[in-house]
Design a protein around this motif. Structure first.
Motif, PDB file in Angstrom:
ATOM      1  N   ASP A 178     -13.903  10.286  39.770  1.00  0.00           N
ATOM      2  CA  ASP A 178     -13.080   9.764  40.699  1.00  0.00           C
ATOM      3  C   ASP A 178     -12.826   8.447  40.981  1.00  0.00           C
ATOM      4  O   ASP A 178     -11.910   7.878  40.821  1.00  0.00           O
ATOM      5  CB  ASP A 178     -13.614  10.460  42.107  1.00  0.00           C
ATOM      6  N   LYS A 182      -9.683   6.144  39.800  1.00  0.00           N
ATOM      7  CA  LYS A 182      -9.087   5.107  40.733  1.00  0.00           C
ATOM      8  C   LYS A 182      -9.145   3.851  39.693  1.00  0.00           C
ATOM      9  O   LYS A 182      -7.952   3.299  40.117  1.00  0.00           O
ATOM     10  CB  LYS A 182     -10.115   4.952  41.941  1.00  0.00           C
ATOM     11  N   GLN A 185      -6.013   4.230  37.845  1.00  0.00           N
ATOM     12  CA  GLN A 185      -4.613   3.984  38.795  1.00  0.00           C
ATOM     13  C   GLN A 185      -4.455   2.464  38.947  1.00  0.00           C
ATOM     14  O   GLN A 185      -3.420   2.116  39.001  1.00  0.00           O
ATOM     15  CB  GLN A 185      -4.792   4.784  39.763  1.00  0.00           C
TER      16      GLN A 185
END
Length: 358
Positions: A178, A182, A185
């Motif tokens: 995760d 992130k 992104q």
């Protein structure tokens, strides 16, 4: 009473015969008594043997019962060892001990327990393999679901410790995945913002260049107006020594003064180039003035941001490297986190990672 029956009245011959008969009778009686005694002794012997046989059978049965209990107890202990440490050796020892158990019902229960241990070992092996596969490819959601389902199948109380460990490893790898998502992104957003900023800078530079060009054109126009005014009020060329203000028979030629406006072209930090040329032509000669050009300074130096990719073990940064681009730093972190060394460390340590400006 018949006197012939009285032994006292017998003749000697009759007495001899009667004695013989008496002896025979007494012998028969004695033999009967002896035979009876022997029979009773035989009966007593048989009874004693029967009693001893019963006692021996009873003792043998008790011994067999105790042996059965001992065998069952041994099997039970070995099964407990196999439950706690289900190695091939421990399971084989338990199976061998069960073969000595005679009680069919108990034997069946023990055999079922061995089957349960083997099935549990199979599920534990599948769960460990699934988690390991996910740790090597933590961005793969299908592998995460497979590992999660395999761990959930560990329902035995003996699997609780392993199940807790595998769940912890799953959670750690999921968090790392995760965080990586992130970071990716954020990188994409940062790249988009940087691209938009560069576009805005280029547009601003283009607008500024056009503004400077317009300003220089205006300045050239003002300069030209000033020169024209100077022409109107400036000195006059003359011939023959006659002054311009008053001349008799002389010629008065107006001054021809040419001024080319200054030009300035720039982009970014480029400077201005100005040129001014004045030409004054008189009756007796010419005067030309050239103002030099001035080139601006160019400055292309811009600060460059570097990025550090890091991976920590239990809060201590063990792996760290600096790169010129965010993408290089992120690639280094991804490769380090998914390496066999860091994956093995993840079984017993806390792994964290990230990318930040240097």
């Amino acid at each position: 009473m018949n006197k012939n029956l009285n032994p006292l009245n017998w003749t000697k011959k009759q007495q001899i015969i009667g004695g013989a008969v008496a002896i025979v009778l007494i012998g028969g009686v004695t033999t009967g008594i002896v035979a009876n005694a022997n029979h009773k002794a035989e009966v007593r012997k048989i009874e004693q043997l029967s009693k001893e046989k019963v006692e021996k059978d009873k003792a043998r049965a008790e011994k067999a019962k105790q042996l059965e209990k001992s065998n069952e107890a041994d099997s039970k202990k070995l099964l407990e060892v196999a439950e706690k440490t289900p190695t091939d050796k421990n399971i084989k020892l338990a199976e061998d001990s069960i073969l000595k158990v005679k009680n069919a019902e108990v034997k069946k229960a023990f055999d079922n327990q061995v089957v349960g241990i083997k099935n549990r070992v199979k599920l534990e092996t599948e769960a460990k393999t699934a988690v390991s596969n996910y740790q090597k490819d933590a961005m793969n959601q299908d592998k995460y679901k497979t590992a999660q389902q395999a761990v959930n199948k560990l329902t035995s109380s003996y699997s609780k410790g392993l199940k807790d460990t595998l769940n912890k490893q799953l959670a750690t790898s999921k968090k790392q995945a995760d965080d990586a998502t992130k970071a990716q992104q954020a990188k994409s957003e940062s790249d988009s913002k940087a691209k938009a900023t560069n576009t805005n800078k280029e547009q601003s530079a283009s607008t500024g260049s056009a503004t400077n060009n317009n300003a220089n054109v205006d300045a050239g126009t003002d300069s030209q107006s000033t020169v024209n005014n100077d022409v109107a009020s400036g000195s006059n060329s003359y011939g023959g020594g006659s002054q311009n203000n008053y001349s008799q028979g002389g010629s008065n030629t107006s001054q021809n003064n040419t001024n080319s406006g200054s030009s300035n072209q720039g982009q970014g930090n480029s400077g201005q180039n100005n040129s001014n040329t004045n030409t004054n032509t008189g009756g007796n000669g010419s005067n030309t003035n050239n103002n030099g050009s001035n080139g601006g300074n160019n400055n292309n130096n811009q600060p460059q941001t570097r990025y550090v990719g890091w991976v920590s073990v239990d809060g201590v940064r063990r792996y760290s490297q600096t790169f010129n681009t965010l993408g290089e730093a992120q690639s280094y972190v991804d490769a380090t986190v998914n390496s066999a060394e860091v994956i093995n460390l993840g079984f017993e340590h806390s792994i964290r990672y990230g990318v930040e400006p240097a």
